[in-house]
Design a protein around this motif. Structure first.
Motif, PDB file in Angstrom:
ATOM      1  N   LEU A 144       0.739  -1.152  -0.028  1.00  0.00           N
ATOM      2  CA  LEU A 144      -0.107  -0.099   0.073  1.00  0.00           C
ATOM      3  C   LEU A 144       0.774   1.177   0.026  1.00  0.00           C
ATOM      4  CD1 LEU A 144      -2.642  -1.048   2.672  1.00  0.00           C
ATOM      5  CD2 LEU A 144      -2.844  -1.254   0.163  1.00  0.00           C
ATOM      6  N   ARG A 145       2.032   0.957   0.029  1.00  0.00           N
ATOM      7  CA  ARG A 145       3.082   2.206   0.267  1.00  0.00           C
ATOM      8  C   ARG A 145       3.029   3.179  -1.235  1.00  0.00           C
ATOM      9  NH1 ARG A 145       9.145   2.098   2.048  1.00  0.00           N
ATOM     10  NH2 ARG A 145       9.335   4.296   2.258  1.00  0.00           N
ATOM     11  N   GLN A 146       2.720   4.453  -1.114  1.00  0.00           N
ATOM     12  CA  GLN A 146       2.857   5.338  -2.210  1.00  0.00           C
ATOM     13  C   GLN A 146       4.060   6.144  -2.274  1.00  0.00           C
ATOM     14  OE1 GLN A 146      -1.237   6.628  -3.687  1.00  0.00           O
ATOM     15  NE2 GLN A 146      -0.371   8.738  -2.823  1.00  0.00           N
ATOM     16  N   PHE A 147       4.477   6.352  -3.486  1.00  0.00           N
ATOM     17  CA  PHE A 147       5.813   7.003  -3.920  1.00  0.00           C
ATOM     18  C   PHE A 147       5.484   8.132  -4.793  1.00  0.00           C
ATOM     19  CE2 PHE A 147       7.718   2.840  -2.777  1.00  0.00           C
ATOM     20  CZ  PHE A 147       8.555   3.388  -1.906  1.00  0.00           C
ATOM     21  N   TYR A 148       6.202   9.338  -4.658  1.00  0.00           N
ATOM     22  CA  TYR A 148       5.914  10.226  -5.414  1.00  0.00           C
ATOM     23  C   TYR A 148       7.232  11.013  -6.185  1.00  0.00           C
ATOM     24  CZ  TYR A 148       2.183  10.842  -1.902  1.00  0.00           C
ATOM     25  OH  TYR A 148       1.381  10.604  -1.202  1.00  0.00           O
ATOM     26  N   HIS A 149       6.931  11.498  -7.220  1.00  0.00           N
ATOM     27  CA  HIS A 149       8.191  12.088  -7.975  1.00  0.00           C
ATOM     28  C   HIS A 149       7.597  13.524  -8.402  1.00  0.00           C
ATOM     29  CE1 HIS A 149      11.630  12.526 -10.820  1.00  0.00           C
ATOM     30  NE2 HIS A 149      10.987  13.353 -11.562  1.00  0.00           N
ATOM     31  N   ASP A 150       8.547  14.540  -8.094  1.00  0.00           N
ATOM     32  CA  ASP A 150       8.341  16.021  -8.312  1.00  0.00           C
ATOM     33  C   ASP A 150       8.872  16.356  -9.748  1.00  0.00           C
ATOM     34  OD1 ASP A 150      10.889  16.777  -6.881  1.00  0.00           O
ATOM     35  OD2 ASP A 150       9.923  15.628  -5.569  1.00  0.00           O
ATOM     36  N   ILE A 161       2.515  10.330  -8.792  1.00  0.00           N
ATOM     37  CA  ILE A 161       2.433   8.969  -7.998  1.00  0.00           C
ATOM     38  C   ILE A 161       3.088   8.101  -9.214  1.00  0.00           C
ATOM     39  CG2 ILE A 161       1.073   7.539  -7.119  1.00  0.00           C
ATOM     40  CD1 ILE A 161      -1.290   9.257  -6.857  1.00  0.00           C
ATOM     41  N   VAL A 162       4.241   7.473  -8.626  1.00  0.00           N
ATOM     42  CA  VAL A 162       5.152   6.461  -9.315  1.00  0.00           C
ATOM     43  C   VAL A 162       5.229   5.239  -8.572  1.00  0.00           C
ATOM     44  CG1 VAL A 162       6.270   8.407 -10.452  1.00  0.00           C
ATOM     45  CG2 VAL A 162       7.364   7.402  -8.292  1.00  0.00           C
ATOM     46  N   GLU A 163       5.752   4.241  -9.330  1.00  0.00           N
ATOM     47  CA  GLU A 163       6.120   2.970  -8.816  1.00  0.00           C
ATOM     48  C   GLU A 163       7.404   2.833  -9.381  1.00  0.00           C
ATOM     49  OE1 GLU A 163       3.062  -0.010 -10.061  1.00  0.00           O
ATOM     50  OE2 GLU A 163       3.759  -0.065 -11.911  1.00  0.00           O
ATOM     51  N   ARG A 193       7.737   4.334 -12.789  1.00  0.00           N
ATOM     52  CA  ARG A 193       6.488   4.403 -13.808  1.00  0.00           C
ATOM     53  C   ARG A 193       5.511   5.268 -13.220  1.00  0.00           C
ATOM     54  NH1 ARG A 193       5.749  -0.387 -14.172  1.00  0.00           N
ATOM     55  NH2 ARG A 193       6.830  -0.935 -16.241  1.00  0.00           N
ATOM     56  N   VAL A 194       4.881   6.301 -13.886  1.00  0.00           N
ATOM     57  CA  VAL A 194       4.059   7.148 -13.623  1.00  0.00           C
ATOM     58  C   VAL A 194       2.572   6.249 -13.619  1.00  0.00           C
ATOM     59  CG1 VAL A 194       2.585   9.383 -14.021  1.00  0.00           C
ATOM     60  CG2 VAL A 194       4.895   9.118 -14.510  1.00  0.00           C
ATOM     61  N   THR A 195       1.870   6.409 -12.270  1.00  0.00           N
ATOM     62  CA  THR A 195       0.727   5.861 -12.081  1.00  0.00           C
ATOM     63  C   THR A 195      -0.456   6.978 -12.150  1.00  0.00           C
ATOM     64  OG1 THR A 195       0.736   5.525  -9.831  1.00  0.00           O
ATOM     65  CG2 THR A 195       1.637   3.667 -11.276  1.00  0.00           C
ATOM     66  N   GLY A 196      -0.179   8.011 -11.522  1.00  0.00           N
ATOM     67  CA  GLY A 196      -1.324   9.122 -11.316  1.00  0.00           C
ATOM     68  C   GLY A 196      -0.528  10.331 -11.163  1.00  0.00           C
TER      69      GLY A 196
END
Length: 142
Positions: free
Chosen positions: A14-20, A74-76, A107-110
C-alpha cells in the motif's frame, strides 16, 4: 532502513511514492535517469529520485528548475531503490523524508492534482538557503 538496495514494492504494497518535476507526463510514462536534473546546475542525472512523503514532493516541485507547472506524480519503481544520500545519513538520520533513488525507471501511475504549497516566505527562506550552499560550491544532486 539502510542504504542497501531494497526491492521495489509489489502491487500488494500500500506504500505510495511520489516524483516531483515541472515536466508534463501521463500514466504509463517512464521517468528514467540520464536526463538533466531538476535541480542545481541541471547536470545529467545518473539516478532517478522519489519520495514516500507528500511534503518532500511538494518541496521538490516548488524548487524544481524550469518554467512548466509544478507537478507531483504518483510513481512505482521498476527496480531496486536505495536511500538518497543527499537527504539521509548525517543530514536526516533515519530517512524521515523517505527519500530514495534508483538506477531503474519510475512508472507514472497518477498525479496529485490538489496540494498546498509552502508560504511565499518559507519558500524564499529555502531558496536563499540553497543559494548560500551554491555559493559555497555545494551541489546537492549527484
Amino acid at each position: 532502513m539502510s542504504s542497501e538496495a531494497m526491492a521495489a514494492p509489489d502491487n500488494t504494497t500500500l506504500r505510495q511514492f511520489y516524483h516531483d518535476t515541472r515536466t508534463d507526463l501521463k500514466p504509463g510514462d517512464l521517468i528514467a535517469a540520464g536526463y538533466s536534473s531538476n535541480y542545481g546546475t541541471r547536470k545529467q542525472a545518473s539516478w532517478v529520485y522519489l519520495t514516500g512523503t507528500l511534503d518532500a514532493a511538494i518541496w521538490g516541485a516548488e524548487l524544481a528548475a524550469g518554467t512548466g507547472r509544478e507537478r507531483i506524480y504518483i510513481v512505482e519503481p521498476t527496480g531496486p531503490i536505495v536511500d538518497d544520500p543527499n537527504l539521509t545519513d548525517k543530514k536526516f538520520p533515519g530517512n524521515p523524508t523517505q527519500s530514495y533513488r534508483s538506477r531503474e525507471p519510475l512508472r507514472v501511475t497518477g498525479e496529485v492534482t490538489e496540494w498546498q504549497g509552502h508560504s511565499p516566505e518559507r519558500l524564499k527562506e529555502m531558496k536563499d538557503h540553497l543559494e548560500r550552499l551554491k555559493a559555497q560550491g555545494i551541489e546537492a544532486i549527484d
